[in-house]
Design a protein around this motif. Structure first.
Motif, PDB file in Angstrom:
ATOM      1  N   CYS A 216     -48.942 -66.744  27.350  1.00 54.24           N
ATOM      2  CA  CYS A 216     -48.378 -67.621  28.386  1.00 54.24           C
ATOM      3  C   CYS A 216     -48.518 -69.076  27.957  1.00 54.24           C
ATOM      4  O   CYS A 216     -47.573 -69.871  28.037  1.00 54.24           O
ATOM      5  CB  CYS A 216     -49.095 -67.395  29.720  1.00 54.24           C
TER       6      CYS A 216
ATOM      7  N   PHE B 126     -34.573 -65.443  30.324  1.00 54.78           N
ATOM      8  CA  PHE B 126     -34.967 -65.842  31.688  1.00 54.78           C
ATOM      9  C   PHE B 126     -36.479 -65.897  31.868  1.00 54.78           C
ATOM     10  O   PHE B 126     -37.003 -66.783  32.524  1.00 54.78           O
ATOM     11  CB  PHE B 126     -34.341 -64.887  32.711  1.00 54.78           C
ATOM     12  N   PHE B 127     -37.211 -64.948  31.222  1.00 55.47           N
ATOM     13  CA  PHE B 127     -38.654 -64.930  31.493  1.00 55.47           C
ATOM     14  C   PHE B 127     -39.399 -66.038  30.754  1.00 55.47           C
ATOM     15  O   PHE B 127     -40.588 -66.220  30.947  1.00 55.47           O
ATOM     16  CB  PHE B 127     -39.269 -63.552  31.210  1.00 55.47           C
ATOM     17  N   TRP B 128     -38.673 -66.779  29.936  1.00 51.64           N
ATOM     18  CA  TRP B 128     -39.285 -67.957  29.312  1.00 51.64           C
ATOM     19  C   TRP B 128     -39.117 -69.189  30.199  1.00 51.64           C
ATOM     20  O   TRP B 128     -39.833 -70.183  30.019  1.00 51.64           O
ATOM     21  CB  TRP B 128     -38.634 -68.228  27.947  1.00 51.64           C
ATOM     22  N   GLN B 129     -38.148 -69.141  31.129  1.00 50.83           N
ATOM     23  CA  GLN B 129     -37.823 -70.326  31.925  1.00 50.83           C
ATOM     24  C   GLN B 129     -39.036 -70.958  32.628  1.00 50.83           C
ATOM     25  O   GLN B 129     -39.212 -72.168  32.559  1.00 50.83           O
ATOM     26  CB  GLN B 129     -36.725 -69.996  32.963  1.00 50.83           C
TER      27      GLN B 129
ATOM     28  N   THR C 286     -47.030 -72.825  34.208  1.00 52.94           N
ATOM     29  CA  THR C 286     -47.633 -72.100  33.092  1.00 52.94           C
ATOM     30  C   THR C 286     -49.099 -71.794  33.380  1.00 52.94           C
ATOM     31  O   THR C 286     -49.563 -70.669  33.183  1.00 52.94           O
ATOM     32  CB  THR C 286     -47.521 -72.925  31.801  1.00 52.94           C
TER      33      THR C 286
ATOM     34  N   LEU D 238     -49.355 -69.079  35.738  1.00 57.90           N
ATOM     35  CA  LEU D 238     -48.988 -67.789  35.149  1.00 57.90           C
ATOM     36  C   LEU D 238     -50.038 -67.281  34.168  1.00 57.90           C
ATOM     37  O   LEU D 238     -50.232 -66.069  34.032  1.00 57.90           O
ATOM     38  CB  LEU D 238     -47.621 -67.895  34.461  1.00 57.90           C
TER      39      LEU D 238
ATOM     40  N   VAL E 139     -50.335 -63.609  35.473  1.00 54.39           N
ATOM     41  CA  VAL E 139     -49.686 -62.485  34.775  1.00 54.39           C
ATOM     42  C   VAL E 139     -50.715 -61.407  34.394  1.00 54.39           C
ATOM     43  O   VAL E 139     -50.554 -60.241  34.749  1.00 54.39           O
ATOM     44  CB  VAL E 139     -48.893 -62.984  33.548  1.00 54.39           C
TER      45      VAL E 139
ATOM     46  N   TYR F 141     -37.721 -62.155  21.295  1.00 48.98           N
ATOM     47  CA  TYR F 141     -38.265 -62.660  22.559  1.00 48.98           C
ATOM     48  C   TYR F 141     -39.721 -63.080  22.457  1.00 48.98           C
ATOM     49  O   TYR F 141     -40.222 -63.806  23.291  1.00 48.98           O
ATOM     50  CB  TYR F 141     -38.121 -61.583  23.642  1.00 48.98           C
ATOM     51  N   THR F 142     -40.430 -62.547  21.448  1.00 44.68           N
ATOM     52  CA  THR F 142     -41.878 -62.756  21.419  1.00 44.68           C
ATOM     53  C   THR F 142     -42.388 -63.367  20.125  1.00 44.68           C
ATOM     54  O   THR F 142     -43.563 -63.671  20.006  1.00 44.68           O
ATOM     55  CB  THR F 142     -42.587 -61.396  21.547  1.00 44.68           C
TER      56      THR F 142
END
Lengths: 381, 247, 305
Positions: free
Chosen positions: A78, A115-118, A126, A129, A133, A176-177
């Motif tokens: 995160c 979207f989940f990076w927004q 952050t 999260l 998370v 994505y990662t």
């Protein structure tokens, strides 16, 4: 369970132990070690968050999670996502096909930020999260398992499987990662360069401060009635249930707290070391962190911190000089601690400290010097 | 089923394990302030009945009503909170905690996660702990680790832990197992005092002890009630004699 | 479906199905050993994968000998027996040194055996090197059937499967039809009573553990026919095999077979349609979710505790 200060510090003995640890972390190590070694220490201190989470969960609660690495990793990811977005401004990424997105996304033909990076564009979000998370994941796992009374080795195996799933997922979803390399090249936090010497010092002290804060929180939990119930549940779960407690809620709660503490460690790791990778998420790191707690003493918060530092310095020393010996040593340590010293360093200390009355000596010495200091301050004033 | 004056009403209660009916269409009523003893040969289903009432085992069919509240759908802690306490066959106490802490954990305040985090050892708590400790003859052992108690004292401690909850129905599974003669007498006295303001359901093998305490006795055999009534009545019953002596 | 014609999909399913069968066979052999150790004794052996590796290295070593003495065509059967015996005796020894002290502490057994697995991995690395090695396979294990022009079934896969079936039947006969198996089951169900009727329960424990390890050794021998062996080979299979055992219901032989089959097939067929990692992720995720809903596993009966 009397006053708040007693609960936080765990009585006189606990206060002394904590004071010594704080002294080491804040004064002795920073004066003694050069910045490189201090950076290493800072890294190990982030692992200590996981070790104290395991003291809560495993030592006191009897719940062995073999997936603490994934909470550490999620916290770290995160934080890393925020830093990566900040590092990927359109100017410094202008050579990319799509400027303004993280480099690994560009390499994987992504053209916009998923979207989940927004949410990770905002620091406050952050930080929330980072805590939320991993805690949410722990809640879901804990709710599903503890409400159905899955515990013991089953819980250990299933958390291990989930850690494996998460690490495969992160490695597999490179676009994505960041994939197997993780999220790298992190530079600034709101424009503040985290790679400078002064930043390293500041982050080190923040990290140490957070560790002490988490230890105080853990102390509070352990010295409250909750802590007593944890022990009771570990040894006689049935009786606790038939005393009118909903055992699963207590387990879910402590699992969530442990996840959150681990996540703070992960986020601080990212800030201090400047990257996060899937190698902290999977099975091996998760179980290694268990051994940190086991070496230090699964029942002792302070012991777990020393255990973490010791094992890791040992690892660094041995893998520098005799890399092939390290696995033997690590494996042997696992076996020896479990078989001969189930209470770890803290257990050994307790045994011998009682014989030599170390505690009383130390606390009387501290009391004396405390009075002297107070006198000095009084004279100055 | 209609509402009744009974504290506990089991009606048509059945549980089967892979076809074996451990408890078979059992109907049993317990009055307010009654001390009922359940006896029966091994495997008669005595402990299973307690398991069913306290929610440890889920019934296959039938109803369990406690003060007209259906218990079969509740989970264990909800049943305890409704006012049912249960002692296990082998003493189930927290060996690593002190007698005081054992009793304190059973105090019915701070039972939620948040409640336990903010729980304070108030004067009321200490008073109750001291009172119960005196009741179960453990005042002198109050700060001793529970593991160091004798077997009989562990039994008393568990009874004390139940009393801390102040249940309206107390269920005891073989409370005098492993006790000396003197301890048995003291336990009998204890149970007589206890049942003055609550109902007690006891499972016991020791007939001398049963004679001393029972208001009414129920004999279970193969999951069914064989006989029910006063101790004299039971002892004269042909079927009971056959089951006990015929084996 | 994913741009394939129905016939192509059919062929893919058959071929992936067969490659799934090789994975199934190895998983089944691993899980059988684990099911005996975990299902019967309640011991979590994290070093189980390393016992498989012992079997695999034994086979590789035997194959080198076979090449030297030119008996490549017939050595394999001896290699299987040697793999079993070696893993069996190491297991026997480990039970004596380590496991027997930890029977009352299952979580600690888990950690200690994890330590053991690290030590064993390093021993493999120091002895055989970090590089993966392969066994010299006899001619008759290579090649493949071609029932239709588009379908290709490798013979080694069929061989591994037959081996797995033979071992499974053997385990079944031993556990449920022999005195030895009866002793094991008696000891695990009621240790005190078994001791009272004259069973040496310590010896039974040791043999049970060793038997589980021996079967892992056979799994290793089978493994060499489908892949090459490295120091960490076994550790790659440990989570999968645990999932097989837990998913099948720890004490059920049928459950173990069914869940090994299901997991291996799902992984191998999904891997073709998704990426290899996503295939694995979806399979494991499905198992975890099912286990969360039905923690006792697929095949477990309601028993009175």
């Amino acid at each position: 369970m009397n006053t708040l200060s007693d609960k936080l510090l765990g009585g006189k003995q606990g206060a002394v132990g904590l004071a010594i640890l704080a002294l080491m972390l804040f004064v002795v190590f920073p004066l003694w070690l050069d910045l490189f070694r201090l950076g290493l220490l800072g890294k190990y201190v982030t692992y200590a968050f996981v070790a104290i989470s395991l003291v809560l969960l495993w030592g006191n609660g009897g719940i062995l999670s073999l997936g603490q690495g994934m909470f550490f990793g999620l916290g770290g990811y995160c934080m890393a996502m925020f830093l990566k977005l900040e590092a990927s401004d359109p100017v410094s990424t202008k050579i990319q096909t799509t400027p303004g997105i993280p480099d690994f996304m560009d390499w994987n033909q992504l053209t916009e930020i998923p979207f989940f990076w927004q949410p990770f564009k905002s620091l406050p979000l952050t930080l929330i999260l980072v805590l939320l998370v991993p805690t949410l994941l722990a809640f879901i796992i804990g709710y599903a398992m503890f409400k159905r009374r899955v515990g013991g080795v089953y819980f250990a195996i299933i958390t291990q499987a989930i850690a494996l799933i998460l690490s495969i997922l992160i490695v597999g979803q490179q676009g994505y990662t960041g994939g197997v390399n993780g999220i790298t090249d992190l530079k600034t936090l709101l424009g503040w360069d985290i790679r400078t010497d002064s930043a390293k010092y500041i982050l080190y002290f923040t990290n140490a401060g957070l560790l002490i804060a988490c230890m105080l929180l853990a102390r509070y939990i352990l010295t409250s009635k909750f802590g007593m119930l944890l022990l009771a549940m570990r040894d006689k779960e049935e009786r606790v249930r038939f005393s009118g407690y909903d055992v699963s809620n207590f387990k879910i709660f402590i699992f969530c707290v442990a996840a959150m503490i681990s996540a703070i460690g992960g986020a601080m790791f990212t800030l201090q070391i400047g990257f996060m990778s899937p190698s902290f998420v999977g099975i091996v790191p998760s179980i290694e962190m268990v051994i940190f707690a086991a070496v230090g003493g699964r029942m002792s918060l302070i012991g777990a911190v020393y255990g973490t530092l010791l094992v890791n310095f040992g690892k660094t020393m041995f893998s520098e000089t005799f890399p092939e010996l390290w696995l033997f040593l690590m494996g042997g340590l696992f076996i020896a601690v479990v078989m001969f010293f189930p209470d770890g360093l803290a257990g050994i200390y307790e045994k011998y400290a009682k014989q030599f009355k170390v505690n009383e000596l130390v606390s009387s010495y501290l009391a004396k010097s405390g009075k002297k200091v107070a006198k000095l301050i009084g004279e100055k004033a | 089923m209609s509402n009744t004056d009974f504290v506990l009403a089991l009606e048509d209660l059945t549980v089967s394990f892979d076809g074996f009916k451990a408890v078979d269409a059992l109907t049993l009523y317990i009055d307010k302030n009654e001390l009922r003893v359940v006896i029966g040969p091994n495997g008669a289903g005595k402990t299973t009945v307690l398991d069913l009432i306290c929610g440890k085992t889920k019934s296959s069919s039938g109803s369990i009503k406690f003060k007209n509240q259906e218990l079969t759908m509740l989970s264990e802690h909800e049943i305890v909170r409704a006012g049912v306490g249960r002692k296990f066959q082998t003493p189930s106490i927290y060996e690593n905690l002190s007698v005081y802490q054992n009793l304190e954990l059973s105090y019915p305040v701070g039972r939620s996660v948040w409640g336990s985090l903010t729980f304070k050892r108030t004067a009321a708590v200490s008073e109750q702990v001291n009172k119960i400790a005196a009741e179960v003859l453990l005042t002198e052992q109050l700060h001793m680790e529970a593991a160091l108690l004798s077997h009989g004292q562990k039994q008393w401690l568990e009874i004390g832990m139940l009393l801390m909850q102040d249940p309206e129905l107390l269920m005891l599974d073989e409370p005098v197992a492993g006790m000396s003669v003197k301890e048995r007498d003291q336990t009998a006295e204890l149970l007589k005092r206890i049942c003055q303001n609550r109902s007690v359901l006891v499972i016991e093998h020791d007939m001398e002890f049963v004679k001393k305490i029972a208001h009414k006795v129920t004999v279970l055999h193969q999951g069914k009630i064989l006989a029910e009534g006063s101790m004299e009545h039971i002892q004269a019953d042909e079927k009971v004699i056959e089951v006990y002596l015929g084996h | 479906m994913f741009g394939y014609t129905m016939e192509e999909v059919g062929n893919i399913v058959v071929m992936q199905g067969f490659s799934g069968l090789s994975l199934f066979s190895v998983l089944l052999l691993m899980a059988l050993g684990l099911a005996i150790i975990f299902g019967q004794m309640g011991v979590i052996n994290m070093a189980h994968g390393e016992f498989m590796t012992v079997g695999a290295y034994t086979t590789v070593f035997m194959s080198k000998l076979a090449v030297k003495y030119e008996i490549v065509d017939s050595y394999f059967i001896f290699a299987i027996i040697a793999a079993f015996i070696l893993a069996f005796f190491i297991g026997y020894f480990i039970e004596y040194l380590l496991i027997r002290h930890l029977y009352k502490r299952p979580l600690d057994t888990l950690l200690a055996t994890w330590g053991l697995s690290l030590v064993m991995q390093q021993i493999f690395r120091s002895t055989f090197g970090a590089k993966e090695v392969s066994a010299e396979l006899p001619e008759w294990l290579l090649g493949s059937f071609k029932p239709t022009p588009d379908i290709d079934i490798p013979i080694n896969g069929v061989f591994v499967m037959v081996l797995a079936l033979i071992v499974t039947v053997g385990v079944y006969l031993f556990m449920f039809r022999s005195r030895g198996g009866l002793r094991i089951r008696a000891t695990m169900q009621n240790r005190i009573m078994a001791g009272a009727v004259g069973i040496n329960t310590q010896k039974v424990d040791r043999l049970t553990f060793a038997l589980g390890c021996g079967i892992a050794g056979v799994a290793g021998a089978a493994f060499t026919t489908i892949s090459s062996t490295g120091p960490t080979t076994g550790s790659l299979y440990i989570v999968d095999s645990f999932m097989v055992v837990v998913f099948g219901g720890a004490a059920s032989l049928m459950g173990t077979i069914a869940s090994a089959f299901g997991i291996a097939q799902a992984q191998s067929i999904l891997q073709f349609f998704m990426t290899s990692s996503m295939g694995k992720v979806s399979t494991l995720m499905t198992i975890v979710i099912i286990l969360m809903m039905r923690p006792e596993g697929l095949f477990a009966s309601k028993v009175r505790k």
